[in-house]
Motif scaffolding. Sequence first.
Motif, PDB file in Angstrom:
ATOM      1  N   THR A   1       0.835  -1.197   0.000  1.00  0.00           N
ATOM      2  CA  THR A   1       0.000   0.000   0.000  1.00  0.00           C
ATOM      3  C   THR A   1       0.870   1.248   0.000  1.00  0.00           C
ATOM      4  O   THR A   1       1.812   1.352   0.789  1.00  0.00           O
ATOM      5  N   CYS A   2       0.523   2.173  -0.909  1.00  0.00           N
ATOM      6  CA  CYS A   2       1.268   3.436  -1.009  1.00  0.00           C
ATOM      7  C   CYS A   2       1.013   4.270   0.241  1.00  0.00           C
ATOM      8  O   CYS A   2      -0.136   4.509   0.604  1.00  0.00           O
ATOM      9  N   PRO A   3       2.079   4.715   0.930  1.00  0.00           N
ATOM     10  CA  PRO A   3       1.879   5.509   2.155  1.00  0.00           C
ATOM     11  C   PRO A   3       1.267   6.885   1.864  1.00  0.00           C
ATOM     12  O   PRO A   3       0.743   7.524   2.763  1.00  0.00           O
ATOM     13  N   LYS A   4       1.345   7.313   0.622  1.00  0.00           N
ATOM     14  CA  LYS A   4       0.831   8.651   0.274  1.00  0.00           C
ATOM     15  C   LYS A   4      -0.651   8.628  -0.068  1.00  0.00           C
ATOM     16  O   LYS A   4      -1.422   9.440   0.404  1.00  0.00           O
ATOM     17  N   CYS A   5      -1.049   7.673  -0.976  1.00  0.00           N
ATOM     18  CA  CYS A   5      -2.413   7.749  -1.502  1.00  0.00           C
ATOM     19  C   CYS A   5      -3.257   6.528  -1.160  1.00  0.00           C
ATOM     20  O   CYS A   5      -4.437   6.478  -1.475  1.00  0.00           O
ATOM     21  N   GLY A   6      -2.641   5.516  -0.528  1.00  0.00           N
ATOM     22  CA  GLY A   6      -3.427   4.361  -0.129  1.00  0.00           C
ATOM     23  C   GLY A   6      -3.672   3.343  -1.231  1.00  0.00           C
ATOM     24  O   GLY A   6      -4.354   2.338  -1.023  1.00  0.00           O
ATOM     25  N   ASN A   7      -3.110   3.561  -2.432  1.00  0.00           N
ATOM     26  CA  ASN A   7      -3.213   2.580  -3.512  1.00  0.00           C
ATOM     27  C   ASN A   7      -2.611   1.261  -3.046  1.00  0.00           C
ATOM     28  O   ASN A   7      -1.461   1.197  -2.627  1.00  0.00           O
ATOM     29  N   GLU A   8      -3.394   0.188  -3.104  1.00  0.00           N
ATOM     30  CA  GLU A   8      -2.932  -1.084  -2.543  1.00  0.00           C
ATOM     31  C   GLU A   8      -1.985  -1.832  -3.471  1.00  0.00           C
ATOM     32  O   GLU A   8      -1.463  -2.875  -3.123  1.00  0.00           O
TER      33      GLU A   8
ATOM     34  N   GLN B   1       7.858   2.742  -7.034  1.00  0.00           N
ATOM     35  CA  GLN B   1       6.978   3.842  -7.431  1.00  0.00           C
ATOM     36  C   GLN B   1       5.516   3.453  -7.257  1.00  0.00           C
ATOM     37  O   GLN B   1       5.148   2.298  -7.411  1.00  0.00           O
ATOM     38  N   CYS B   2       4.692   4.428  -6.907  1.00  0.00           N
ATOM     39  CA  CYS B   2       3.251   4.225  -6.936  1.00  0.00           C
ATOM     40  C   CYS B   2       2.749   4.784  -8.258  1.00  0.00           C
ATOM     41  O   CYS B   2       2.912   5.973  -8.530  1.00  0.00           O
ATOM     42  N   GLU B   3       2.167   3.919  -9.084  1.00  0.00           N
ATOM     43  CA  GLU B   3       1.752   4.379 -10.409  1.00  0.00           C
ATOM     44  C   GLU B   3       0.475   5.206 -10.339  1.00  0.00           C
ATOM     45  O   GLU B   3       0.122   5.889 -11.285  1.00  0.00           O
ATOM     46  N   LYS B   4      -0.217   5.124  -9.207  1.00  0.00           N
ATOM     47  CA  LYS B   4      -1.458   5.893  -9.077  1.00  0.00           C
ATOM     48  C   LYS B   4      -1.174   7.366  -8.803  1.00  0.00           C
ATOM     49  O   LYS B   4      -1.708   8.228  -9.472  1.00  0.00           O
ATOM     50  N   CYS B   5      -0.305   7.634  -7.829  1.00  0.00           N
ATOM     51  CA  CYS B   5      -0.050   9.042  -7.499  1.00  0.00           C
ATOM     52  C   CYS B   5       1.307   9.513  -7.990  1.00  0.00           C
ATOM     53  O   CYS B   5       1.633  10.695  -7.890  1.00  0.00           O
ATOM     54  N   GLY B   6       2.112   8.582  -8.550  1.00  0.00           N
ATOM     55  CA  GLY B   6       3.371   8.981  -9.162  1.00  0.00           C
ATOM     56  C   GLY B   6       4.520   9.162  -8.184  1.00  0.00           C
ATOM     57  O   GLY B   6       5.628   9.497  -8.574  1.00  0.00           O
TER      58      GLY B   6
HETATM   59 ZN   LIG Z   1       0.290   6.488  -4.270  1.00  0.00          ZN
END
Ligand SMILES: [Zn+2]
Length: 687
Positions: A143-150, A156-161
């Motif tokens: 899970t991305c600590p920034k946006c919660g994308n699991e 890298q988180c591809e959802k929030c970049g």
């Molecule tokens: Zn994210």
Amino acid sequence: MSKRYTITTALPYTNGPIHIGHLAGVYVPADIYARYLRLTGNDVVLIGGSDEHGVPITIKAKNEGVTPQDIVDKYHAIIKKSFEDFGISFDNYSRTSAPIHHKTASEFFKTLNEKGEFIEEITEQLYDAEANQFLADRFVTGTCPKCGNEEAYGDQCEKCGTSLNATDLINPKSTLTGNTPTLKETKHWFLPLNKHEDFLKKWILEGHKKDWKPNVYGQVKSWIDDGLRPRAVTRDLDWGIPVPAEGGEGKVLYVWFDAPIGYISSTIEWAEREGKDWEPYWKDENTKLIHFIGKDNIVFHCIIFPSMLKAEGSYILPENVPANEFLNLEGNKLSTSKNWAVWLPEYLEEFPDQQDVLRYVLTANAPETKDNDFTWKDFQARNNNELVAIFGNFINRVVVLTNKYYDGVVPEPSDFTDVDLETLAAVKAYPNVIASSIERYRFREAGQELMNLARLGNKYLADAEPWKVIKEDEARTKTIMYVALQIASALATLSEPFLPFTSTKLKGILNVSSSAVENSWNDVSEKEVLLPANHQIGKAELLFSKIEDKTIQEQLNKLEASKKANEAANKAIEPQKDTITFEDFTKLDIRVGTILEAEKMPKTKKLLVLKVDTGIDTRTIVSGIAESFSPEEVVGKKVTVLVNLAPRKLRGVESQGMILMTETPEGKLVFVNPDESDDVKAGSQIS
Ligand SMILES: [Zn+2]
């Protein structure tokens, strides 16, 4: 005055073929730039190569049950061929798995290490004990600590970049085994970017405020303003270049450390083959080093690689990094995984010998200052209204008329009119006009100026009307055709950077490949006569051909199919229903049946009326499968039937049961079939 240029192009990652976004963002502009500089007499090396290391390749190899080398061999060959097919005039196209690259990158690391340019640090990294492997980058999701994308990755988180470290992830999972990883100590080498902050500020923020593109400058500034941190240059992996240092066993150079060094090793490979010295191309202060890249690579080419070069000490720094923004396709982001792209090998199959059309359209729409959109309608319009109707039409008329009136011999002009002289003077201005745009990396503008030259020719001919004048004034006709032939000759030379295949063809038609009449870029401005009287030209050939609506519709249909498939793939899986008891299940009487007869229910789209042998009896069942099957297709089929469903009337016909069906992601119905074995008889129970 002649200068030396080292022009590099982003190394494509070898886990798939390349598409129009790559071509538009990097390779077509770099090729235009390099061809133009060669035509103006500069010493140019255009460098490329495949980026063959890194985690995604190893994951793809694992998924396909082959070695990483198999993957890179396959795509390196495909990518290299695409570049050749589209006329990208690399002086050398190498690959980072080549021995020369391993040697060059390894030595580069050693030099920095010996100079004390790295920090060594023992850190705790995620480790998968079952796979016996550290989990960096794509080997771990969580899970991305920034946006919660699991489904964020370890890099890298591809959802929030957001760029991440694997240890930042919440609830990390190994992509190798699905296990929750543990923390284990490991040593890595870091490049302390913070140490280079002052130099970067002075060099870019002060030194290149005016000449770098605002999108590039802005991104670099925001990185530097955020404060730079040490960045790991090694990874716990077995695919890549082994770390040449004590304690480096089982570790490789991080792909982003080794890849840009690929520009240097590709230059060395070229120089060795050509019997040249490579060092002036990378170490002489008078050499202009230019990196062509997409915007996702700005930080690596403007901050990390220059810091590496600076730390090494003997290299020059890039003069400019004209990064482009992204190209979209029909309003959506290009995506390999969603198959939302125009792949180069496919394009060539569907539009054979029309590389220049794509090059032209991608230049006209280049995402130079903002993201831009490629649409098939625009592709068609630019081909039909510009390349065919202006450029092609002008050349065709000039060549056909010269053959018709003078057997293909350039006529002697007599007195020029004011319009003739103005036209010839305007032609002479074009080399500088186009050059000025190219030298400022404004390739869209440059391409449009080239088309303006063709417009000038087209208008000159349409206004002068030699096909009318010939009836009353032969001398005047000769002058008109002479002027038109000079414009055609200018187009043959000036189109080369943009439309290399067309330029070659046109030079063949005008018979100007021989040295006596061949013109350089500057000749177009400087020579009095480009195509002399009495010179013999060849026959007309079509340079471009009209693209029909049908052809464009086929491309749009293909994209529509991709869109449907994506929507289907993203359709949520239905959650499980409430638990039932075994007794509940045994209430269902499900049997194997055979369809004996089938016909469409009149005035409906979906319904077939079936006669089904259930083993117990032959009964009528109405089934909503007519959009997926014709009646003929289903007769004789063995199917699964719920026989004790309460009968109900559909359009006046009583349906006595239900045939069990499922659905593909695209929405096509599929029978839930008993095994197609003859041993299963109608009436057999399913339990
Ligand atoms: Zn994210």
